[in-house]
Design a protein around this motif. Sequence first.
Motif, PDB file in Angstrom:
ATOM      1  N   MET A   1      55.691  69.266  36.426  1.00 59.01           N
ATOM      2  CA  MET A   1      56.743  70.140  35.758  1.00 59.01           C
ATOM      3  C   MET A   1      57.997  68.635  36.392  1.00 59.01           C
ATOM      4  SD  MET A   1      58.232  72.792  35.480  1.00 59.01           S
ATOM      5  CE  MET A   1      60.117  73.717  35.982  1.00 59.01           C
ATOM      6  N   LEU A   2      57.848  67.916  36.412  1.00 61.36           N
ATOM      7  CA  LEU A   2      59.202  67.074  37.069  1.00 61.36           C
ATOM      8  C   LEU A   2      58.662  65.971  35.701  1.00 61.36           C
ATOM      9  CD1 LEU A   2      61.182  65.803  38.804  1.00 61.36           C
ATOM     10  CD2 LEU A   2      58.563  64.265  40.117  1.00 61.36           C
ATOM     11  N   VAL A   3      57.719  65.492  35.322  1.00 56.63           N
ATOM     12  CA  VAL A   3      57.550  65.333  33.902  1.00 56.63           C
ATOM     13  C   VAL A   3      58.433  65.830  33.390  1.00 56.63           C
ATOM     14  CG1 VAL A   3      56.249  64.192  32.554  1.00 56.63           C
ATOM     15  CG2 VAL A   3      55.840  64.139  34.988  1.00 56.63           C
ATOM     16  N   LEU A   4      58.020  67.087  32.831  1.00 56.75           N
ATOM     17  CA  LEU A   4      59.143  68.180  31.888  1.00 56.75           C
ATOM     18  C   LEU A   4      60.089  67.761  31.960  1.00 56.75           C
ATOM     19  CD1 LEU A   4      59.274  69.536  29.627  1.00 56.75           C
ATOM     20  CD2 LEU A   4      59.003  71.495  31.137  1.00 56.75           C
ATOM     21  N   ILE A   5      60.906  67.970  33.426  1.00 54.52           N
ATOM     22  CA  ILE A   5      62.395  67.616  33.501  1.00 54.52           C
ATOM     23  C   ILE A   5      62.687  66.251  32.942  1.00 54.52           C
ATOM     24  CG2 ILE A   5      64.391  67.254  35.517  1.00 54.52           C
ATOM     25  CD1 ILE A   5      63.022  69.944  36.399  1.00 54.52           C
ATOM     26  N   LEU A   6      61.832  64.998  33.558  1.00 49.92           N
ATOM     27  CA  LEU A   6      62.350  63.870  33.168  1.00 49.92           C
ATOM     28  C   LEU A   6      62.537  64.003  31.561  1.00 49.92           C
ATOM     29  CD1 LEU A   6      61.420  62.361  35.902  1.00 49.92           C
ATOM     30  CD2 LEU A   6      62.965  62.027  35.564  1.00 49.92           C
ATOM     31  N   SER A   7      61.355  64.196  30.775  1.00 51.05           N
ATOM     32  CA  SER A   7      60.892  63.964  29.621  1.00 51.05           C
ATOM     33  C   SER A   7      62.701  64.999  28.767  1.00 51.05           C
ATOM     34  CB  SER A   7      60.055  64.889  28.713  1.00 51.05           C
ATOM     35  OG  SER A   7      59.161  63.430  29.285  1.00 51.05           O
ATOM     36  N   VAL A   8      62.529  65.070  29.462  1.00 50.37           N
ATOM     37  CA  VAL A   8      64.446  66.145  28.741  1.00 50.37           C
ATOM     38  C   VAL A   8      65.564  65.452  28.561  1.00 50.37           C
ATOM     39  CG1 VAL A   8      65.699  68.199  28.827  1.00 50.37           C
ATOM     40  CG2 VAL A   8      63.517  68.955  28.852  1.00 50.37           C
ATOM     41  N   LEU A   9      65.403  64.533  29.629  1.00 52.39           N
ATOM     42  CA  LEU A   9      66.514  63.972  30.485  1.00 52.39           C
ATOM     43  C   LEU A   9      66.590  62.607  29.638  1.00 52.39           C
ATOM     44  CD1 LEU A   9      66.964  64.393  34.264  1.00 52.39           C
ATOM     45  CD2 LEU A   9      68.364  65.572  32.467  1.00 52.39           C
ATOM     46  N   VAL A  10      65.149  62.053  29.365  1.00 56.31           N
ATOM     47  CA  VAL A  10      65.465  60.847  28.413  1.00 56.31           C
ATOM     48  C   VAL A  10      65.808  61.250  26.780  1.00 56.31           C
ATOM     49  CG1 VAL A  10      63.464  59.198  27.705  1.00 56.31           C
ATOM     50  CG2 VAL A  10      63.343  59.567  30.114  1.00 56.31           C
ATOM     51  N   LEU A  11      65.154  62.305  26.754  1.00 57.29           N
ATOM     52  CA  LEU A  11      65.682  62.457  24.854  1.00 57.29           C
ATOM     53  C   LEU A  11      66.701  63.044  24.887  1.00 57.29           C
ATOM     54  CD1 LEU A  11      62.589  65.302  24.618  1.00 57.29           C
ATOM     55  CD2 LEU A  11      63.139  62.809  23.204  1.00 57.29           C
ATOM     56  N   LEU A  12      67.991  63.864  26.228  1.00 59.22           N
ATOM     57  CA  LEU A  12      69.066  64.046  26.179  1.00 59.22           C
ATOM     58  C   LEU A  12      69.561  62.542  25.654  1.00 59.22           C
ATOM     59  CD1 LEU A  12      69.677  66.602  28.430  1.00 59.22           C
ATOM     60  CD2 LEU A  12      69.905  67.006  25.874  1.00 59.22           C
ATOM     61  N   ALA A  13      69.447  61.418  26.450  1.00 63.62           N
ATOM     62  CA  ALA A  13      69.757  60.142  26.882  1.00 63.62           C
ATOM     63  C   ALA A  13      69.907  59.531  25.185  1.00 63.62           C
ATOM     64  CB  ALA A  13      69.541  59.322  27.745  1.00 63.62           C
ATOM     65  N   VAL A  14      68.412  59.685  24.567  1.00 65.92           N
ATOM     66  CA  VAL A  14      68.164  58.901  23.617  1.00 65.92           C
ATOM     67  C   VAL A  14      69.334  59.740  22.752  1.00 65.92           C
ATOM     68  CG1 VAL A  14      67.099  58.628  21.845  1.00 65.92           C
ATOM     69  CG2 VAL A  14      66.639  58.248  24.127  1.00 65.92           C
ATOM     70  N   GLY A  15      69.065  60.863  22.570  1.00 68.34           N
ATOM     71  CA  GLY A  15      70.036  61.701  21.516  1.00 68.34           C
ATOM     72  C   GLY A  15      71.459  60.683  21.250  1.00 68.34           C
ATOM     73  N   GLY A  16      71.876  61.594  22.394  1.00 69.34           N
ATOM     74  CA  GLY A  16      73.459  61.278  23.001  1.00 69.34           C
ATOM     75  C   GLY A  16      73.957  59.270  22.106  1.00 69.34           C
ATOM     76  N   VAL A  17      72.834  58.764  22.561  1.00 71.21           N
ATOM     77  CA  VAL A  17      72.839  56.749  21.715  1.00 71.21           C
ATOM     78  C   VAL A  17      72.872  57.114  20.123  1.00 71.21           C
ATOM     79  CG1 VAL A  17      71.106  54.444  21.810  1.00 71.21           C
ATOM     80  CG2 VAL A  17      71.668  56.289  23.959  1.00 71.21           C
ATOM     81  N   VAL A  18      72.098  57.866  20.204  1.00 73.18           N
ATOM     82  CA  VAL A  18      71.954  57.878  18.565  1.00 73.18           C
ATOM     83  C   VAL A  18      73.470  58.622  17.606  1.00 73.18           C
ATOM     84  CG1 VAL A  18      70.383  59.261  16.657  1.00 73.18           C
ATOM     85  CG2 VAL A  18      69.072  58.197  18.028  1.00 73.18           C
ATOM     86  N   CYS A  19      73.977  59.862  18.360  1.00 75.30           N
ATOM     87  CA  CYS A  19      74.989  60.167  18.167  1.00 75.30           C
ATOM     88  C   CYS A  19      76.092  59.386  18.303  1.00 75.30           C
ATOM     89  CB  CYS A  19      75.249  61.300  18.436  1.00 75.30           C
ATOM     90  SG  CYS A  19      74.261  62.495  18.780  1.00 75.30           S
ATOM     91  N   VAL A  20      76.287  58.059  18.810  1.00 74.20           N
ATOM     92  CA  VAL A  20      77.131  57.173  19.901  1.00 74.20           C
ATOM     93  C   VAL A  20      77.382  56.058  18.322  1.00 74.20           C
ATOM     94  CG1 VAL A  20      77.749  55.389  20.580  1.00 74.20           C
ATOM     95  CG2 VAL A  20      77.836  57.509  22.192  1.00 74.20           C
ATOM     96  N   TYR A  21      75.601  55.715  18.178  1.00 68.70           N
ATOM     97  CA  TYR A  21      75.363  54.456  16.763  1.00 68.70           C
ATOM     98  C   TYR A  21      76.660  55.729  15.236  1.00 68.70           C
ATOM     99  CZ  TYR A  21      73.194  52.351  13.132  1.00 68.70           C
ATOM    100  OH  TYR A  21      72.995  50.634  12.381  1.00 68.70           O
ATOM    101  N   TRP A  22      75.759  56.658  15.551  1.00 69.31           N
ATOM    102  CA  TRP A  22      75.944  57.199  14.513  1.00 69.31           C
ATOM    103  C   TRP A  22      77.590  57.571  14.100  1.00 69.31           C
ATOM    104  CZ3 TRP A  22      73.891  63.131  13.534  1.00 69.31           C
ATOM    105  CH2 TRP A  22      74.433  63.464  11.560  1.00 69.31           C
ATOM    106  N   THR A  23      78.830  57.939  15.239  1.00 68.48           N
ATOM    107  CA  THR A  23      79.519  58.031  15.547  1.00 68.48           C
ATOM    108  C   THR A  23      80.491  56.341  15.258  1.00 68.48           C
ATOM    109  OG1 THR A  23      78.949  59.361  16.890  1.00 68.48           O
ATOM    110  CG2 THR A  23      82.035  58.786  16.665  1.00 68.48           C
ATOM    111  N   ALA A  24      79.454  55.421  15.171  1.00 67.57           N
ATOM    112  CA  ALA A  24      80.024  54.098  15.311  1.00 67.57           C
ATOM    113  C   ALA A  24      80.492  53.683  13.668  1.00 67.57           C
ATOM    114  CB  ALA A  24      79.647  52.423  16.122  1.00 67.57           C
TER     115      ALA A  24
END
Length: 61
Positions: A1-24
Amino acid sequence: MLVLILSVLVLLAVGGVVCVYWTARGDAPRWARGVATATDVLSEVALKANKNSTSRNNGGD
């Protein structure tokens, strides 16, 4: 369960970075600009929290 939560958090962080790059690049839709702004704000909060934590641990140096 902890691995699933951490995986979701990592995916959200990567998605945020992609959006920052896309906006730039300048061709992002409105929702991506919102995600990029939220990512920037959350990163600033995390940096300030880390800075405060580090200064308390080092005796204020």
